[in-house]
Design a protein around this motif. Sequence first.
Motif, PDB file in Angstrom:
ATOM      1  N   THR A  69      44.092  44.096  56.840  1.00 62.84           N
ATOM      2  CA  THR A  69      42.697  44.441  56.602  1.00 62.84           C
ATOM      3  C   THR A  69      41.856  44.439  57.862  1.00 62.84           C
ATOM      4  O   THR A  69      41.039  45.315  58.074  1.00 62.84           O
ATOM      5  CB  THR A  69      42.074  43.493  55.567  1.00 62.84           C
ATOM      6  OG1 THR A  69      40.706  43.837  55.398  1.00 62.84           O
ATOM      7  CG2 THR A  69      42.141  42.048  55.998  1.00 62.84           C
ATOM      8  N   GLY A 247      42.802  47.494  49.186  1.00 63.34           N
ATOM      9  CA  GLY A 247      41.447  47.014  48.948  1.00 63.34           C
ATOM     10  C   GLY A 247      41.034  47.080  47.491  1.00 63.34           C
ATOM     11  O   GLY A 247      40.090  46.410  47.070  1.00 63.34           O
ATOM     12  N   GLY A 249      42.806  45.987  45.026  1.00 61.32           N
ATOM     13  CA  GLY A 249      43.334  44.862  44.263  1.00 61.32           C
ATOM     14  C   GLY A 249      44.758  45.026  43.788  1.00 61.32           C
ATOM     15  O   GLY A 249      45.238  44.234  42.979  1.00 61.32           O
ATOM     16  N   SER A 267      41.492  44.727  52.352  1.00 67.48           N
ATOM     17  CA  SER A 267      42.641  44.265  51.569  1.00 67.48           C
ATOM     18  C   SER A 267      42.775  42.748  51.527  1.00 67.48           C
ATOM     19  O   SER A 267      43.277  42.194  50.562  1.00 67.48           O
ATOM     20  CB  SER A 267      43.933  44.890  52.099  1.00 67.48           C
ATOM     21  OG  SER A 267      44.219  44.441  53.403  1.00 67.48           O
ATOM     22  N   ALA A 270      40.434  41.205  48.944  1.00 68.47           N
ATOM     23  CA  ALA A 270      40.774  41.731  47.618  1.00 68.47           C
ATOM     24  C   ALA A 270      41.822  40.897  46.906  1.00 68.47           C
ATOM     25  O   ALA A 270      41.946  40.945  45.677  1.00 68.47           O
ATOM     26  CB  ALA A 270      41.263  43.170  47.747  1.00 68.47           C
ATOM     27  N   CYS A 301      33.350  36.434  45.325  1.00 74.38           N
ATOM     28  CA  CYS A 301      33.491  37.423  44.253  1.00 74.38           C
ATOM     29  C   CYS A 301      33.116  36.760  42.935  1.00 74.38           C
ATOM     30  O   CYS A 301      33.537  35.636  42.651  1.00 74.38           O
ATOM     31  CB  CYS A 301      34.932  37.941  44.209  1.00 74.38           C
ATOM     32  SG  CYS A 301      35.253  39.136  42.891  1.00 74.38           S
ATOM     33  N   THR A 310      35.150  45.815  40.428  1.00 75.91           N
ATOM     34  CA  THR A 310      35.410  46.807  41.477  1.00 75.91           C
ATOM     35  C   THR A 310      34.175  47.676  41.658  1.00 75.91           C
ATOM     36  O   THR A 310      33.328  47.761  40.770  1.00 75.91           O
ATOM     37  CB  THR A 310      36.616  47.698  41.125  1.00 75.91           C
ATOM     38  OG1 THR A 310      36.368  48.357  39.868  1.00 75.91           O
ATOM     39  CG2 THR A 310      37.889  46.886  41.024  1.00 75.91           C
ATOM     40  N   MET A 325      37.199  49.637  45.269  1.00 73.16           N
ATOM     41  CA  MET A 325      37.613  48.423  45.956  1.00 73.16           C
ATOM     42  C   MET A 325      37.108  47.216  45.191  1.00 73.16           C
ATOM     43  O   MET A 325      36.107  47.304  44.474  1.00 73.16           O
ATOM     44  CB  MET A 325      37.069  48.404  47.391  1.00 73.16           C
ATOM     45  CG  MET A 325      37.669  49.483  48.290  1.00 73.16           C
ATOM     46  SD  MET A 325      36.777  49.709  49.852  1.00 73.16           S
ATOM     47  CE  MET A 325      36.975  48.088  50.564  1.00 73.16           C
ATOM     48  N   VAL A 326      37.804  46.095  45.337  1.00 74.56           N
ATOM     49  CA  VAL A 326      37.346  44.855  44.712  1.00 74.56           C
ATOM     50  C   VAL A 326      35.971  44.512  45.286  1.00 74.56           C
ATOM     51  O   VAL A 326      35.747  44.573  46.497  1.00 74.56           O
ATOM     52  CB  VAL A 326      38.343  43.708  44.973  1.00 74.56           C
ATOM     53  CG1 VAL A 326      37.814  42.399  44.406  1.00 74.56           C
ATOM     54  CG2 VAL A 326      39.702  44.042  44.349  1.00 74.56           C
TER      55      VAL A 326
END
Length: 707
Positions: A69, A247, A249, A267, A270, A301, A310, A325-326
Amino acid sequence: MKCCTDVGGTFTDCLVQDDQGEVRMFKSPTTPDDPTRGLTNALTKAARSFHMSLPRFMSNVHLLIAHGTTLSTNALLTGKVAKVGLMTTQGFRDTIEIRRGYKNIRTSRFNLFVPPYKPLVPRYLRMPVEERTLHTGEILKPLNEDDVHKAIRKFKEEKVETVAVCFLHSYINPTHERRALEICRQEMNGVYVTASHEVLPVYREYERFSTTVVSAAVGPITAHYLGALEERLNEIGFQGTLYMVQGGGLVQSVKESARRAVTLIGSGPAAAPSGAIRLGQCVGSSNLFSVDMGGTSYDVCLIRDGEIPTTDDNWVGDERVAMKMVDVASVGAGGGSIAWIDSLGLLRVGPESACADPGPACYGKGGTRPTVTDADLILGYVPADYFLGGEIALRADLAEKAICSVADPLAIDLPTAAMTIFTTVNSLMADKMTEISTKRGHDVRDFALVVGGGAGPVHGAYLADLLEIPTVIIPRYAAAYSAFGMLNMEVGKDFSRSLISRKSLLDLERVNRLFAEMEAEAREVLGEIGIAPGDTLLRRSMEMRYVGQFHEVEVMEVPLGKIGAQELEEITAAFHRRHKALFTFDMPERDVEFLNVRLKATARQEPLKLAEIPQANGDARQALKRKRPALWNLKKGYEETPVYDGMKLACGHRVAGPAIIEEPATTVVIPASYLCAVDSVKNYILNRRNGKGPRSKVQGPGSDVGR
């Protein structure tokens, strides 16, 4: 064996699950000049733990999951990307520069002191091509291949390293993009080439063009990194399957990751929420805050009802990335975050970090500026002689000298400065948590806090105290939190197609055809990595909105099989419910618009079974390691605080704060307002006591110690 690795800004983490299901954790300092070296060091530690040579150990690893990432994200943020050439429909070469009228992200378009946006592709490298596909998929003008060859000649003259092909409405009919792609790959051997229908086959040309250009810009760097990673793993004897975290998940093959390089952005963060959901099951909670405090950043998160959120509204610097992406919010607040004094004479922490090189001042590797880890050491929260299990000896004298560089100008003493750094970074992290919860209408007291990262357990209870969160879960593998999340992630891929139709005009035959196409493609893609059709799990969704709205809502309740009139009504009703849950209102009298159909295809897998630890025989006093001075309250000064050996704590033990638990890779700090219980899988469950937190339903086992 199964191995998960996480290359962070400060440490490289490694988790190994053996054939008995036992999980072991290893950490090694990240080597920024060559990340594969730090990865090899962590794998070498793992091999020693199993009493094997590195080649023999790697030959026993059948599956390795990794991520890169920081590579793609940092390349974008620093501008160190490949030289990109853009081939696009005539008349649309300026789409990526016009954007949607944005000036700059996170500032006003009227701010004249902010320089204008500088696109990744300068105008002279945006080559127009005569062609036109309509929104219906009908070809109005055929592809002018002479324009394609002209663009290629220009790209060769300018020595571009990567090419992005972005034509209008290619999401519905990619014929022209495919042909242009074929010509480019034939005539530009060795140049990375990608097209928008491969990267993001949905409508909205700016988002599609921007995401494709970003993927092209980081593509050569990513492909080189993945190639070097595979080569290094082959050298040390790895013969299994390598997957990369996306990214969005999921985890995917190296080949797919190199083809769609943009999917590797984000990533690392995630992975963590997948681990949080598994840990939440241990205490019967599906509403969770997943936080990961490493050496460089703090990622958070918010998980509701066990669903990982997401979003496609993503920005990396000033670049739009419209991939799903998450939804992880990040702030520059980690163990290596640097404390400094701003122009108003106020003490600030972050976002600049000491990273792995030189690291915090107390590492003794040349760092001189004060960091959060230096403050934690001065406060007595982290041990000088047992940091990373004793591998790194921390120097309190260097930490004191660094913190004095901000204490002296502020005319405060050393303990006050250290406590101010500690409380400042806690407030910064709590503000980010409030931003994604309270400001969106969620009561933080309804959530449990899952704390990960090497620095997270030091600060986790204080964060919960600031926000009045009743329960804190500190997992056994907190120091390798993202790697633990990878053990719980699914192998698979997301697919999408644009539909764009009002419900009253919706062609159900087309809807069923699009889903059938995606499902066939999903089985083919997963089949390429050895997943049989019977082991593939398919989940459909549709993005919908009320007519006249700008933003859409993703509806998950879309059944498999043929969709008819009755199923359509059920999907519409689910949309109304989802809209009301998100925004507190719905408009059932208004017509609904369908925008995109989506499919998530994953391999079936059983939930990760966590190894249980022995039941406690006696109270926690048997694990008492020592006492050391720690500063809990400036008025009271340093207090002799019990320090427990985490390796000796068993299921059922309870430790009342104030206390400290030392694990080889992290330290759990328990303030006076919390009681810590050890559960059957070695999670530390911290509950607010003295009648606080009436919403908490989590109670730990065993008898109290230290009340």
